[in-house]
Motif scaffolding. Sequence first.
Motif, PDB file in Angstrom:
ATOM      1  N   ASP A   1       0.980  -1.174  -0.071  1.00  0.00           N
ATOM      2  CA  ASP A   1       0.031   0.060  -0.133  1.00  0.00           C
ATOM      3  C   ASP A   1       0.831   1.273  -0.140  1.00  0.00           C
ATOM      4  O   ASP A   1       0.629   2.314  -0.906  1.00  0.00           O
TER       5      ASP A   1
ATOM      6  N   ALA B   1      -9.784   1.117   0.540  1.00  0.00           N
ATOM      7  CA  ALA B   1      -9.339  -0.298   0.929  1.00  0.00           C
ATOM      8  C   ALA B   1     -10.257  -1.448   0.682  1.00  0.00           C
ATOM      9  O   ALA B   1     -10.278  -2.340   0.882  1.00  0.00           O
TER      10      ALA B   1
ATOM     11  N   TRP C   1      -8.495  -3.659   5.508  1.00  0.00           N
ATOM     12  CA  TRP C   1      -7.907  -3.335   6.760  1.00  0.00           C
ATOM     13  C   TRP C   1      -8.316  -3.594   8.094  1.00  0.00           C
ATOM     14  O   TRP C   1      -9.761  -3.737   8.292  1.00  0.00           O
TER      15      TRP C   1
ATOM     16  N   GLU D   1      -4.568  -1.264  11.828  1.00  0.00           N
ATOM     17  CA  GLU D   1      -3.986  -1.348  10.498  1.00  0.00           C
ATOM     18  C   GLU D   1      -4.500   0.220   9.972  1.00  0.00           C
ATOM     19  O   GLU D   1      -3.784   0.981   9.676  1.00  0.00           O
ATOM     20  N   ALA D   2      -5.696   0.361   9.706  1.00  0.00           N
ATOM     21  CA  ALA D   2      -6.397   1.758   9.316  1.00  0.00           C
ATOM     22  C   ALA D   2      -5.932   2.688   9.944  1.00  0.00           C
ATOM     23  O   ALA D   2      -5.597   3.852   9.308  1.00  0.00           O
TER      24      ALA D   2
ATOM     25  N   LYS E   1      -2.272   3.360   9.119  1.00  0.00           N
ATOM     26  CA  LYS E   1      -1.966   3.711   7.707  1.00  0.00           C
ATOM     27  C   LYS E   1      -2.459   5.225   7.535  1.00  0.00           C
ATOM     28  O   LYS E   1      -1.993   6.000   6.689  1.00  0.00           O
TER      29      LYS E   1
END
Length: 348
Positions: free
Chosen positions: A167, A187, A191, A195-196, A199
């Motif tokens: 990504d 996404a 995710w 994780e989201a 990121k």
Amino acid sequence: MSLDATFERVSLPLENPFTIARGTQTAAENVVVEITDEAGMTGVGGAAPSAHYGETADTVEAVLPDLLDAVERVGDPHALHEIEAELASVVNDNPAARAAVSIAVHDLAAKRLGVPLHRLWGLDPSAAPATSYTIGLDETERVREKAEAAVEAGYPVLKIKLGTDRDRELVDAVREAAPDARLRVDANEAWSPREAVDKSEWLADRDVEFVEQPVPAEDPEGLRFVHERSALPIAADESCVTLSDVPAIADRCDIANLKLMKTGGLLEARRLIAAARAHGLEVMCGCMIESNASIAAAAQLAPLLDYADLDGSLLLAEDPYDGVDLSGGEIRLGDRDRAGTGARPRSE
């Protein structure tokens, strides 16, 4: 009043294979509906079913006879509220099939009055935002090439599909290829909540505008977790399917993303926009990979939107229908001579 209705299944090859976190698509199966009045005037609508929401071209074809019978029973193409209510009572699910009929009826009604649909609604065409152009998942160098081509073609807003272990690499490739473009990422539920959030931090450093559907729709508390901690605004797509979803997502996102193929019709789409506004949300209209038989109708909603993602027809190798001009990302609704949605067979 006598109305005659027909439908036809069309397979639309894509210019390039289109990949998201859930899989790859090389062609789109659409079903085009035509409704003709006794004077020979025809309204056009399209269904772009998604298996993710339980629809296929087969299911659309299976329910369309009942839906079109309902339109013929009502008889008046201007009775738009009555028709959409009748469609929902006849077929509760199958929103793409109902949307195709709703679009065709709206197109016919506006054509009979000799005005573009947005003008029938009293909307200002100059208020339409630019549409984004989507860069699907691919090898990094290919993603860079697609971004460069989109910028060369004049698209100022790019949406990047994510959901891989590359990504960061993909976003960096697009940002390098398009340093001045507005970027958004999607996404498609790939995710985890943590994780989201992580990121979102480096996405914000790359001047990304917002993140679309970072976590699975089946995890509403995960969406809330991300919304409360994200460095970027969050758009809900798979979590925002129908009007009734709006209250539930109101404290879990910043942007409601509607699609005609989810709402089941243009009137329901306008209700969803109003509900989202009432809950303090911004609004985006997206699309599936669709012909102008339906994209042209979604474009008529553009003056009501904060963001548009209506590039479905731009991803096709060839579209049998002409529609609203979206070249360079601008949604050009100003042609008063283009009555209805603006969709026309290219042979005309």
